[in-house]
Scaffold this motif. Sequence first.
Motif, PDB file in Angstrom:
ATOM      1  N   UNK A  47       0.870  -1.168  -0.056  1.00  0.00           N
ATOM      2  CA  UNK A  47       0.132   0.108   0.171  1.00  0.00           C
ATOM      3  C   UNK A  47       0.751   1.253  -0.202  1.00  0.00           C
ATOM      4  N   UNK A  48       1.874   1.227   0.705  1.00  0.00           N
ATOM      5  CA  UNK A  48       2.878   2.429   0.700  1.00  0.00           C
ATOM      6  C   UNK A  48       3.549   2.612  -0.685  1.00  0.00           C
ATOM      7  N   UNK A  49       3.811   1.653  -1.426  1.00  0.00           N
ATOM      8  CA  UNK A  49       4.319   1.744  -2.635  1.00  0.00           C
ATOM      9  C   UNK A  49       3.239   2.512  -3.543  1.00  0.00           C
ATOM     10  N   UNK A  50       1.884   1.985  -3.307  1.00  0.00           N
ATOM     11  CA  UNK A  50       0.796   2.479  -4.318  1.00  0.00           C
ATOM     12  C   UNK A  50       0.482   4.009  -4.255  1.00  0.00           C
ATOM     13  N   UNK A  51       0.764   4.212  -2.684  1.00  0.00           N
ATOM     14  CA  UNK A  51       0.276   5.624  -2.491  1.00  0.00           C
ATOM     15  C   UNK A  51       1.720   6.695  -2.895  1.00  0.00           C
ATOM     16  N   UNK A  52       2.668   6.291  -2.887  1.00  0.00           N
ATOM     17  CA  UNK A  52       3.926   6.618  -3.413  1.00  0.00           C
ATOM     18  C   UNK A  52       3.821   7.024  -4.857  1.00  0.00           C
ATOM     19  N   UNK A  53       3.136   6.075  -5.567  1.00  0.00           N
ATOM     20  CA  UNK A  53       3.157   6.095  -7.215  1.00  0.00           C
ATOM     21  C   UNK A  53       1.947   7.204  -7.534  1.00  0.00           C
TER      22      UNK A  53
END
Length: 103
Positions: A47-53
């Motif tokens: 989820x953190x990667x998706x939020x960063x993207x």
Amino acid sequence: MWVIFARAPPPDAQVWPGRRVLALVDAVAWPAAWAAWLLGLSVPFGLAGQCALAWCGLAAVRRAVRAVGENHRYHFTTWRWGRWVALALLFGYALKLAAVFAS
């Protein structure tokens, strides 16, 4: 006691022909580079990667709107950070050259 110093906003940039196009490229390239770097990592971020993207996409849109719509207020990121990166690279090559001549 808490003292707050407000900085003056930077002056408007000088507008010249072709500046809008270069500003748009600069505005979109930096978030795209961050997104490509995130996607290239082999660590699963979830989820953190998706939020960063998502943040990269939002940043690209906001920067593009400012680069095209408020061109006189847009300041090039490549010029701001590129100077320091170039200076650090030049310093590193100077150290390497000095090490070669010293031995």
